[in-house]
Design a protein around this motif. Structure first.
Motif, mmCIF file in Angstrom:
data_model
loop_
_atom_site.group_PDB
_atom_site.id
_atom_site.type_symbol
_atom_site.label_atom_id
_atom_site.label_comp_id
_atom_site.label_asym_id
_atom_site.label_seq_id
_atom_site.Cartn_x
_atom_site.Cartn_y
_atom_site.Cartn_z
ATOM 1 N N VAL A 184 0.819 -1.218 0.000
ATOM 2 C CA VAL A 184 0.000 0.000 0.000
ATOM 3 C C VAL A 184 0.850 1.264 0.000
ATOM 4 O O VAL A 184 0.333 2.363 0.218
ATOM 5 C CB VAL A 184 -0.983 0.011 1.197
ATOM 6 C CG1 VAL A 184 -1.932 -1.174 1.115
ATOM 7 C CG2 VAL A 184 -0.235 0.032 2.517
ATOM 8 N N GLY A 185 2.149 1.126 -0.242
ATOM 9 C CA GLY A 185 3.005 2.297 -0.395
ATOM 10 C C GLY A 185 3.494 2.919 0.894
ATOM 11 O O GLY A 185 3.798 4.117 0.922
ATOM 12 N N LEU A 186 3.596 2.125 1.965
ATOM 13 C CA LEU A 186 4.108 2.622 3.238
ATOM 14 C C LEU A 186 5.464 2.003 3.540
ATOM 15 O O LEU A 186 5.797 0.922 3.052
ATOM 16 C CB LEU A 186 3.134 2.306 4.370
ATOM 17 C CG LEU A 186 1.767 2.995 4.310
ATOM 18 C CD1 LEU A 186 0.858 2.477 5.413
ATOM 19 C CD2 LEU A 186 1.917 4.513 4.411
ATOM 20 N N ASP A 187 6.247 2.678 4.362
ATOM 21 C CA ASP A 187 7.575 2.220 4.732
ATOM 22 C C ASP A 187 7.468 1.133 5.801
ATOM 23 O O ASP A 187 6.962 1.384 6.897
ATOM 24 C CB ASP A 187 8.397 3.400 5.269
ATOM 25 C CG ASP A 187 9.856 3.042 5.508
ATOM 26 O OD1 ASP A 187 10.190 1.841 5.528
ATOM 27 O OD2 ASP A 187 10.660 3.987 5.672
ATOM 28 N N PRO A 188 7.923 -0.089 5.504
ATOM 29 C CA PRO A 188 7.844 -1.165 6.501
ATOM 30 C C PRO A 188 8.583 -0.859 7.793
ATOM 31 O O PRO A 188 8.248 -1.414 8.848
ATOM 32 C CB PRO A 188 8.495 -2.359 5.787
ATOM 33 C CG PRO A 188 8.373 -2.055 4.336
ATOM 34 C CD PRO A 188 8.480 -0.558 4.229
ATOM 35 N N ASP A 189 9.572 0.030 7.741
ATOM 36 C CA ASP A 189 10.291 0.394 8.957
ATOM 37 C C ASP A 189 9.405 1.126 9.959
ATOM 38 O O ASP A 189 9.795 1.307 11.122
ATOM 39 C CB ASP A 189 11.495 1.273 8.608
ATOM 40 C CG ASP A 189 12.596 0.491 7.889
ATOM 41 O OD1 ASP A 189 12.608 -0.751 8.014
ATOM 42 O OD2 ASP A 189 13.421 1.121 7.198
ATOM 43 N N HIS A 190 8.231 1.563 9.526
ATOM 44 C CA HIS A 190 7.324 2.303 10.402
ATOM 45 C C HIS A 190 6.253 1.409 11.020
ATOM 46 O O HIS A 190 5.276 1.915 11.595
ATOM 47 C CB HIS A 190 6.647 3.435 9.626
ATOM 48 C CG HIS A 190 7.607 4.461 9.116
ATOM 49 N ND1 HIS A 190 7.275 5.386 8.127
ATOM 50 C CD2 HIS A 190 8.917 4.699 9.448
ATOM 51 C CE1 HIS A 190 8.330 6.154 7.885
ATOM 52 N NE2 HIS A 190 9.324 5.759 8.665
ATOM 53 N N SER A 205 -0.283 10.446 8.824
ATOM 54 C CA SER A 205 -1.237 11.400 8.258
ATOM 55 C C SER A 205 -2.540 10.668 7.939
ATOM 56 O O SER A 205 -2.616 9.435 7.980
ATOM 57 C CB SER A 205 -0.670 12.015 6.982
ATOM 58 O OG SER A 205 -0.583 11.034 5.948
ATOM 59 N N GLY A 206 -3.571 11.439 7.588
ATOM 60 C CA GLY A 206 -4.850 10.828 7.253
ATOM 61 C C GLY A 206 -4.752 9.874 6.073
ATOM 62 O O GLY A 206 -5.320 8.781 6.096
ATOM 63 N N GLY A 207 -4.026 10.289 5.032
ATOM 64 C CA GLY A 207 -3.863 9.432 3.867
ATOM 65 C C GLY A 207 -3.088 8.169 4.185
ATOM 66 O O GLY A 207 -3.424 7.074 3.712
ATOM 67 N N GLN A 208 -2.059 8.302 5.007
ATOM 68 C CA GLN A 208 -1.282 7.129 5.415
ATOM 69 C C GLN A 208 -2.121 6.190 6.281
ATOM 70 O O GLN A 208 -2.046 4.963 6.141
ATOM 71 C CB GLN A 208 -0.031 7.575 6.172
ATOM 72 C CG GLN A 208 1.009 8.257 5.300
ATOM 73 C CD GLN A 208 2.133 8.867 6.126
ATOM 74 O OE1 GLN A 208 1.916 9.300 7.269
ATOM 75 N NE2 GLN A 208 3.318 8.906 5.554
ATOM 76 N N ALA A 209 -2.919 6.770 7.184
ATOM 77 C CA ALA A 209 -3.771 5.947 8.036
ATOM 78 C C ALA A 209 -4.794 5.174 7.200
ATOM 79 O O ALA A 209 -5.108 4.015 7.497
ATOM 80 C CB ALA A 209 -4.477 6.818 9.067
ATOM 81 N N GLN A 210 -5.311 5.804 6.142
ATOM 82 C CA GLN A 210 -6.258 5.089 5.288
ATOM 83 C C GLN A 210 -5.573 3.951 4.546
ATOM 84 O O GLN A 210 -6.177 2.892 4.313
ATOM 85 C CB GLN A 210 -6.934 6.045 4.305
ATOM 86 C CG GLN A 210 -8.144 5.461 3.599
ATOM 87 C CD GLN A 210 -9.228 5.026 4.563
ATOM 88 O OE1 GLN A 210 -9.090 4.032 5.279
ATOM 89 N NE2 GLN A 210 -10.325 5.773 4.596
ATOM 90 N N ARG A 211 -4.314 4.145 4.183
ATOM 91 C CA ARG A 211 -3.554 3.049 3.563
ATOM 92 C C ARG A 211 -3.390 1.884 4.542
ATOM 93 O O ARG A 211 -3.417 0.716 4.131
ATOM 94 C CB ARG A 211 -2.185 3.554 3.101
ATOM 95 C CG ARG A 211 -2.247 4.469 1.875
ATOM 96 C CD ARG A 211 -0.898 5.090 1.569
ATOM 97 N NE ARG A 211 -0.979 6.051 0.489
ATOM 98 C CZ ARG A 211 -0.653 5.801 -0.789
ATOM 99 N NH1 ARG A 211 -0.186 4.603 -1.123
ATOM 100 N NH2 ARG A 211 -0.769 6.728 -1.718
ATOM 101 N N ILE A 212 -3.237 2.200 5.817
ATOM 102 C CA ILE A 212 -3.170 1.134 6.825
ATOM 103 C C ILE A 212 -4.500 0.390 6.872
ATOM 104 O O ILE A 212 -4.540 -0.846 6.948
ATOM 105 C CB ILE A 212 -2.826 1.727 8.207
ATOM 106 C CG1 ILE A 212 -1.429 2.344 8.193
ATOM 107 C CG2 ILE A 212 -2.907 0.639 9.291
ATOM 108 C CD1 ILE A 212 -1.116 3.165 9.433
ATOM 109 N N GLY A 213 -5.608 1.141 6.813
ATOM 110 C CA GLY A 213 -6.916 0.505 6.799
ATOM 111 C C GLY A 213 -7.102 -0.399 5.590
ATOM 112 O O GLY A 213 -7.686 -1.483 5.684
ATOM 113 N N ILE A 214 -6.600 0.029 4.445
ATOM 114 C CA ILE A 214 -6.676 -0.787 3.232
ATOM 115 C C ILE A 214 -5.819 -2.037 3.395
ATOM 116 O O ILE A 214 -6.230 -3.150 3.043
ATOM 117 C CB ILE A 214 -6.225 0.036 2.015
ATOM 118 C CG1 ILE A 214 -7.222 1.179 1.753
ATOM 119 C CG2 ILE A 214 -6.098 -0.856 0.778
ATOM 120 C CD1 ILE A 214 -6.744 2.204 0.745
ATOM 121 N N ALA A 215 -4.612 -1.863 3.947
ATOM 122 C CA ALA A 215 -3.727 -3.015 4.156
ATOM 123 C C ALA A 215 -4.362 -4.029 5.098
ATOM 124 O O ALA A 215 -4.268 -5.241 4.883
ATOM 125 C CB ALA A 215 -2.388 -2.536 4.710
#
Length: 304
Positions: free
Chosen positions: A157-163, A172-182
């Motif tokens: 989903v385009g996030l850094d696995p180190d995080h 951020s809101g967009g990053q949090a939504q990517r977590i929800g998608i993941a």
């Protein structure tokens, strides 16, 4: 769905098997009492005998104004709410009254991405724990171990696995939504319900998340039931559109057809409310000529 089975996948789209999801006469009524428990009882019909289908590898957008019944429909499909009447079939099985193992199987096959990611992510859990929880809670093995599994999902989903050891509030809101998608992808669903999943995001972030959703569908081949009120968003991502008004589907069909030749006045009013930067588009639509390439959504052949 009104009008029977539509063509799927746009011009040149291949024939497909039966629907993944079929809703028939789906109805939800709420009983309320004005002035408390002893007040006068009234019944409100939020969803009124709707029929629709979602086919494999496609995106069906369910659109309408606030209060039209689209989010209630999404919750009925996800079995987060019991219908008053009607039936649900999924992958050829009647799941209307599914319980126990049948319901657990359905929960794996159908996942939801909600509008507000922060309200749906446990603030006390790290991202790694959030992403592996769907498997752990069901006693299922986590492929490759929790760290590797969470890292792979974050990369998808385009996030850094180190995080992965950070908490939702650190994104951020967009990053949090990517977590929800993941998290929705963790159990390998066949259908993902996006309930206003991008409406709370900035416009630039919306475009990025939509591109992500399309890419994930290309890679994994699942279907979307995409709930939205913004027709500009729907046009970009959907193969078919169903328009809801006051709990009823008033029009449905292929996305290009709905946008270029709407039949119901309500659909026309929703389209007229979309901000335009291209007056030529409006002129061509009024004259009954499509703008050429009516949709950027990939065809079914491209999704396969």
């Amino acid at each position: 769905m009104t009008g029977g089975r539509d063509s799927h996948g746009g011009p040149g789209g291949p024939a497909h098997p039966g629907p993944l999801l079929r809703a028939r006469h789906l109805t939800k009524r709420f009983t309320t009492r004005a002035g408390g428990a002893l007040g006068r009882k009234s019944v409100f019909t939020a969803v009124d005998s709707v029929d629709f289908e979602v086919f494999p590898h496609e995106t069906l957008a369910l659109v309408g104004e606030s209060g039209s019944g689209k989010s209630t429909t999404a919750r009925l499909v996800a079995k987060l709410m019991k219908p008053t009447d009607g039936t649900l079939e999924f992958a050829g099985r009647d799941v209307t009254h599914a319980r126990g193992p049948d319901l657990a199987r359905f929960r794996n096959e159908v996942q939801v991405v909600f509008q507000d990611p922060f309200s749906s992510l446990n603030p006390r859990h790290t991202v790694a724990r959030i992403l592996t929880a769907p498997l752990v809670y069901q006693g299922l093995p986590v492929p490759g171990g929790r760290r590797a599994f969470a890292g792979e999902l974050m990369e998808r989903v385009g996030l850094d696995p180190d995080h992965m050891h950070r908490y939702p509030a650190q994104f951020s809101g967009g990053q949090a939504q990517r977590i929800g998608i993941a998290r929705a992808l963790a159990v390998g669903p066949k259908l993902v319900i996006c309930d206003e999943a991008i409406s709370a995001l900035d416009v630039s972030v919306q475009a990025q998340v939509m591109d992500l959703l399309v890419r994930l569908q290309r890679e994994s081949g699942f279907s979307y039931l995409f709930i939205a009120h913004d027709l500009a968003v729907v046009r970009r991502i959907s193969h078919r559109v169903a328009v809801m008004k006051q709990g009823v589907i008033v029009e449905s069909g292929p996305s290009a057809e709905i946008f270029e030749r709407p039949r119901d006045p309500y659909t026309g009013a929703l389209l007229a409310a979309i901000p335009r930067i291209d007056p030529e588009w409006d002129r061509r639509r009024r004259e009954g000529a499509g703008p050429g390439n009516a949709s950027t959504t990939p065809s079914y052949e491209e999704l396969r």
